[in-house]
Write a protein that holds these residues in place. Structure first.
Motif, short mmCIF file in Angstrom:
data_model
loop_
_atom_site.label_atom_id
_atom_site.label_comp_id
_atom_site.label_asym_id
_atom_site.label_seq_id
_atom_site.Cartn_x
_atom_site.Cartn_y
_atom_site.Cartn_z
N MET A 190 9.81 6.70 -23.27
CA MET A 190 9.61 5.33 -22.76
C MET A 190 8.33 5.26 -21.94
O MET A 190 7.85 6.26 -21.43
CB MET A 190 10.81 4.92 -21.90
CG MET A 190 12.11 4.75 -22.69
SD MET A 190 13.51 4.32 -21.63
CE MET A 190 13.83 5.91 -20.88
N PRO A 191 7.77 4.05 -21.80
CA PRO A 191 6.55 3.89 -20.99
C PRO A 191 6.78 4.25 -19.53
O PRO A 191 7.90 4.20 -19.02
CB PRO A 191 6.21 2.40 -21.16
CG PRO A 191 6.92 1.98 -22.40
CD PRO A 191 8.17 2.82 -22.47
N SER A 192 5.71 4.56 -18.84
CA SER A 192 5.79 5.01 -17.45
C SER A 192 6.33 3.92 -16.54
O SER A 192 7.11 4.19 -15.61
CB SER A 192 4.41 5.47 -16.97
OG SER A 192 4.46 5.88 -15.63
N SER A 201 13.36 8.69 -10.86
CA SER A 201 11.97 9.02 -11.22
C SER A 201 11.03 7.97 -10.65
O SER A 201 11.39 6.80 -10.46
CB SER A 201 11.83 9.08 -12.74
OG SER A 201 10.49 9.33 -13.11
N ASN A 202 9.78 8.40 -10.38
CA ASN A 202 8.72 7.52 -9.92
C ASN A 202 7.74 7.20 -11.04
O ASN A 202 6.64 6.71 -10.77
CB ASN A 202 7.97 8.17 -8.76
CG ASN A 202 8.85 8.34 -7.54
OD1 ASN A 202 9.68 7.48 -7.25
ND2 ASN A 202 8.66 9.45 -6.83
N GLY A 203 8.12 7.50 -12.26
CA GLY A 203 7.24 7.25 -13.39
C GLY A 203 6.62 8.53 -13.91
O GLY A 203 6.77 9.61 -13.32
N CYS A 204 5.94 8.43 -15.02
CA CYS A 204 5.33 9.60 -15.65
C CYS A 204 4.16 10.10 -14.83
O CYS A 204 3.38 9.30 -14.27
CB CYS A 204 4.87 9.26 -17.07
SG CYS A 204 6.21 8.65 -18.14
N LYS A 208 1.13 8.18 -20.12
CA LYS A 208 1.50 6.79 -20.35
C LYS A 208 2.97 6.64 -20.69
O LYS A 208 3.56 5.59 -20.43
CB LYS A 208 0.64 6.22 -21.48
CG LYS A 208 -0.83 6.13 -21.15
CD LYS A 208 -1.61 5.50 -22.30
CE LYS A 208 -3.10 5.40 -21.97
NZ LYS A 208 -3.86 4.80 -23.10
N SER A 209 3.57 7.70 -21.28
CA SER A 209 4.99 7.67 -21.62
C SER A 209 5.55 9.08 -21.48
O SER A 209 4.82 10.06 -21.62
CB SER A 209 5.21 7.15 -23.04
OG SER A 209 4.59 8.00 -23.99
N CYS A 210 6.84 9.15 -21.21
CA CYS A 210 7.49 10.45 -21.07
C CYS A 210 8.98 10.29 -21.37
O CYS A 210 9.43 9.21 -21.78
CB CYS A 210 7.26 11.04 -19.67
SG CYS A 210 7.79 9.94 -18.33
N ASP A 220 9.05 14.18 -16.68
CA ASP A 220 7.99 13.19 -16.49
C ASP A 220 6.60 13.80 -16.45
O ASP A 220 5.66 13.16 -15.99
CB ASP A 220 8.25 12.37 -15.21
CG ASP A 220 8.58 13.26 -14.01
OD1 ASP A 220 8.31 14.47 -14.10
OD2 ASP A 220 9.11 12.75 -13.01
N ASP A 221 6.46 15.06 -16.88
CA ASP A 221 5.13 15.65 -17.06
C ASP A 221 5.15 16.49 -18.34
O ASP A 221 6.21 16.76 -18.92
CB ASP A 221 4.72 16.49 -15.85
CG ASP A 221 5.66 17.64 -15.58
OD1 ASP A 221 5.55 18.67 -16.28
OD2 ASP A 221 6.53 17.50 -14.68
#
Length: 542
Positions: A190-192, A201-204, A208-210, A220-221
């Motif tokens: 999914m997109p970040s 999570s705080n995003g990727c 751009k996606s993870c 997420d990395d």
């Protein structure tokens, strides 16, 4: 009949080249001009039998006497060339005046005859080798090497049937990769900005996606995504193997399926070997699965606490801890020698706990996939315990020499006549131990018997208890079709090879087919005179 002989190449002198097609060199030209009489004087250390046929085959010929009565010996001449012949030379012996005596030259005519004979024998040997190779390729003995399971007239399933299980494992592996890396909703990528809305999570990180659909599966990395792929792929590949691990040990179900048409495609007698192989594979990949998940959790914030706070982590940790206790004692030879069978068997039953933990490790996916085979296995055990276990009140026990014991009993209702094995439990020795032994018919009508040899603590105690013939109670679980009955029914001429107490399944096959046109040849090696005497007196082999 003239004896045949063979020789090998002397490494330093180069008597003969192993490759006939190689260009003639000085060494192999010299050898080919030597006749069979010359080779007859070779030392025995230069002769050897062919390892492929068990006879002297390499460059063979016939030894005879020369028509000229001349028999040169390699030990008394030097291998040197003079034109087209080999010239034997006497060793130079210095005299008292330090002068060398002149060398005496012999006629080359006898060597020319030997040269012609040698070339003739070599050409004949080449022709014979070519014919022998053609016979070997078209020999009727090739049936020893072919896979009997591929015979169109065979009732035995293909011995490689279990290879098809890995095809389903491959499909499962592909499905795992697709569901991880494909974009949402097909996969979990999914997109970040979408992942940043999740509380775990705080995003990727730099992507751009993870992949981060839930707390226990959040990568997420890039490195975490690689670790997650390895961990999940090793588990998904094993899903079909998980099911076979339990189904292969449902003995009553297997016994029933061996009497159906599935027998023509699946070799059910291989189930134990398949169980052992799949168990080792699952053990290795489960270790890989747990290692990369723990590694991924350890490097991402405080995710390592999921190992003891989340149901997925707790069940996974239990599986990682107990699986070595299930597999290693049954597969490592050193542990099999050091740990008694009863302890190894008891530890193996931890597989029920392992399967239960798997059901709740990923309940949304493998609850039914593991739960159904596990339930079939447990129901099969219950069925065997209450419906296939028979109490024999008056089993007859008799010593056979110092190392064996015979147990005979009247067949309970439902006993078959095929080659089979049973599990026996003797409550006056141990109420918790069932041991498997081959079953074969007794001379008395509607009776069966076992032969038990001293091989451990339980059998040693049994033989020590039976000092005189006696009647004692016993519980019999079975019978189950043995691994010898299925292959034997496919042939009319059978060869059974046995040693010691292992003759019992062979005797069972003989009894099973004694009133048919099948012929069973038995080769038996035994060191116990008492055992031999009893079988010869009480068993009708023909």
């Amino acid at each position: 009949m003239r004896p045949s002989f063979s020789f090998t190449e002397d490494v330093e002198s180069g008597l003969l080249s192993n490759d006939d097609s190689s260009p003639p060199t000085q060494s192999n030209q010299t050898a080919r001009r030597m006749g069979p009489e010359t080779f007859a004087s070779l030392p025995h250390s230069l002769m050897k039998p062919s390892s492929s046929t068990g006879s002297f085959t390499s460059y063979t010929g016939s030894m005879g006497s020369s028509s000229d009565g001349f028999m040169p010996s390699l030990s008394s001449m030097d291998r040197t060339e003079s034109g087209s012949s080999v010239v034997p030379q006497k060793s130079s012996v210095p005299d008292s005046n330090n002068t060398t005596k002149p060398k005496k030259k012999y006629s080359s005519k006898p060597f020319k005859r030997l040269d012609s004979m040698s070339m003739f024998l070599i050409r004949r040997q080449r022709r014979q080798s070519k014919v022998a190779q053609e016979i070997k390729d078209d020999s009727d003995y090739n049936f020893l090497e072919k896979d009997e399971a591929n015979d169109k007239g065979s009732l035995q399933g293909n011995s490689k049937w279990w290879h098809s299980v890995f095809f389903f494992s491959l499909i499962s592996l592909i499905a795992c990769i697709v569901t991880l890396w494909a974009p949402y909703p097909i996969g979990a990528r999914m997109p970040s900005d979408v992942i940043a809305q999740f509380p775990w999570s705080n995003g990727c990180q730099g992507l751009k996606s993870c992949i981060c659909p839930r707390e226990t599966i959040c990568a997420d990395d890039t490195l975490s995504m690689i670790f997650l792929t390895i961990a999940r792929s090793s588990a998904w590949f094993d899903y079909p193997l998980y099911m076979l691990l339990f189904l292969s040990k449902a003995r009553n179900l297997t016994n029933f399926l061996q009497k159906t048409m599935l027998k023509c495609w699946i070799n059910f007698t291989d189930f134990h070997k398949v169980h052992a192989l799949f168990g080792i594979i699952v053990g290795l990949e489960s270790t890989c699965h747990g290692f990369f998940h723990i590694l991924r959790w350890a490097r991402r914030n405080d995710d390592i606490k999921l190992l003891w706070t989340h149901p997925t982590g707790i069940t996974g940790l239990i599986c990682v801890i107990i699986y070595p206790l299930i597999v290693l004692p049954m597969s490592v030879p050193y542990l099999k020698q050091k740990i008694s069978f009863e302890w190894r068997k008891g530890l193996h039953y931890l597989s029920i706990l392992w399967g239960t933990c798997l059901m709740y490790h990923a309940p949304q996916r493998i609850y039914w996939m593991i739960g159904v085979p596990l339930a079939i296995y447990l129901l099969d055990r219950v069925f065997g315990m209450f419906y296939k276990t028979h109490l024999v009140e008056n089993a007859y026990f008799e010593r056979l020499g110092n190392e064996a014991c015979r147990v005979s009993f009247e067949n309970p209702p439902g006993f078959g006549k095929q080659s089979a094995y049973v599990y026996i439990m003797l409550p006056w020795i141990s109420k918790y131990q069932f041991h498997a032994f081959s079953l074969y018919p007794c001379n008395q009508a509607n009776h069966s018997q076992l032969c038990i040899s001293k091989a451990g603590g339980w059998t040693s105690k049994l033989i020590s208890e039976i000092s005189t013939p006696s009647h004692k109670p016993a519980f019999i679980l079975g019978p189950f079709l043995g691994p010898f009955s299925s292959p034997a029914m496919n042939f009319e001429n059978i060869i059974a090879v046995a040693s010691g107490i292992g003759v019992t399944p062979a005797v069972s096959v003989i009894k099973q087919y004694q009133h048919t046109h099948r012929r069973v040849n038995l080769i038996w090696i035994c060191r116990d005179p008492g055992l031999i005497e009893w079988f010869l007196v009480n068993t009708k082999f023909s």
